[in-house]
Design an enzyme around this catalytic site. Sequence first.
Site, short mmCIF file in Angstrom:
data_model
loop_
_atom_site.label_atom_id
_atom_site.label_comp_id
_atom_site.label_asym_id
_atom_site.label_seq_id
_atom_site.Cartn_x
_atom_site.Cartn_y
_atom_site.Cartn_z
N THR A 1 -17.89 6.95 -18.95
CA THR A 1 -16.42 6.22 -17.89
C THR A 1 -16.57 4.92 -17.87
OG1 THR A 1 -18.32 6.19 -16.48
CG2 THR A 1 -16.98 8.65 -16.53
N ARG B 1 -16.62 2.31 -21.31
CA ARG B 1 -15.41 2.14 -22.31
C ARG B 1 -16.32 2.81 -24.06
NH1 ARG B 1 -13.17 0.35 -18.85
NH2 ARG B 1 -12.00 -1.74 -18.45
N GLU C 1 -8.07 3.94 -27.44
CA GLU C 1 -6.92 4.71 -26.51
C GLU C 1 -5.80 4.20 -26.56
OE1 GLU C 1 -8.65 4.16 -22.68
OE2 GLU C 1 -10.31 4.47 -23.04
N HIS D 1 -9.26 8.31 -19.07
CA HIS D 1 -9.30 7.12 -18.58
C HIS D 1 -8.89 7.18 -16.96
CE1 HIS D 1 -10.66 3.01 -19.54
NE2 HIS D 1 -10.68 3.19 -17.87
N GLY E 1 -25.74 -1.28 -12.71
CA GLY E 1 -24.55 -2.02 -11.79
C GLY E 1 -24.10 -1.19 -10.94
N ARG E 2 -23.41 -1.88 -9.71
CA ARG E 2 -22.42 -0.86 -9.11
C ARG E 2 -22.18 0.80 -9.04
NH1 ARG E 2 -19.65 -5.99 -8.84
NH2 ARG E 2 -18.77 -5.04 -10.28
N ILE E 3 -21.99 1.00 -10.02
CA ILE E 3 -21.37 2.38 -10.47
C ILE E 3 -22.79 2.91 -11.37
CG2 ILE E 3 -19.65 3.91 -11.92
CD1 ILE E 3 -17.64 1.63 -12.07
C1 GLV Z 1 -11.35 0.97 -15.81
O1 GLV Z 1 -11.86 1.15 -15.92
C2 GLV Z 1 -11.75 -0.08 -14.77
O2 GLV Z 1 -12.08 -0.76 -15.85
O3 GLV Z 1 -11.21 -0.52 -14.05
#
Ligand code: GLV
Length: 324
Positions: free
Chosen positions: A235, A237, A266, A285, A155-157
Amino acid sequence: QRPKVLVTREIPQPALDRIKEFARLDLWPAFPPPEKSELLRMVGDADALLSMLTDPIDEDVIAAGKNLRVIANYAVGFDNIDVAAATRHGIAVTNTPDVLTEATADLAFTLLMAAARNLIAADRFTRDGFWIAWHPQLLLGQDVFGATLGIVGLGRIGEAVARRARGFNMRVLYTARRRNLQAEAELGLQFCSLEELLRQSDYVSLHMPLTAETRHLIGAEELAMMKPTAILINTARGGVVDQAALTEALQQGTIGGAGLDVFAVEPVNPEEPLLELPNVVVAPHIGSATVETRTRMGLMAVENIQAVFEGRRPPNLVNGELFA
Ligand code: GLV
Ligand code: GLV
């Protein structure tokens, strides 16, 4: 009477100020999140809810929000919200995509580099007075430049991480529900199966949302496919990894290390065996935690709320069927 916006934690001031321009602000002031009973009470007379990823917005909360028109999540992920229930109640759900892409990709790379070069151990070593002599075999890590990176979820990230990897001359593999030919051409990515990616990568970075399909996508079987030197970066979930299986894989040397910003539960319990392992770098997080990004996220969430109040389609609507 102006509408009321419930904000469940102190987000950056510019966003709070913006809310006060068109609504009444009800702000949960404590550092920890409100208990469910508090949330149920406060949502009772709210017209909008600006929620955090730490707020489970289930059917109970949604039903208690008799006047609720919009739930604006202060996150790109929205697995904390029962979106189907919100849709049934005619409530818009929005998130904060794009604005946190680069910050989160930066953190993924930070964890990758820190794990690859034993940075946290090196920091502690230096401070604790163990540096009595330079030694050719001290704190040896592994190369990042020129290594193979596997991105799960483009995706974007995921794409932003791939862009960074180019600067490190990495070979980048990816797996995703759909091929992205444009990204392949632009960034020189190679599409492959999850299994192939796990077998070939020196670093595996996870960038998919948490859904029923992705829960525990990385379990014992998948970890066993990875190289014994491979480093897993999460990074996304915590739920996308079987954390017990990961702990065991790290203990047994099935994989080489991990860089984790997210956990099954968490905040992670400090007694968690995972945290006793030297080959793990952890963070609480903080993927999107920069001043600029958190401010943009706040303003974006507020813009979504304002749009709903003005009868417009919110720019970052998750349940699109509502404004179809
Ligand atoms: C952070 O975990 C988000 O989903 O923005
Ligand atoms: C290390 O400091 C080097 O000069 O190689």
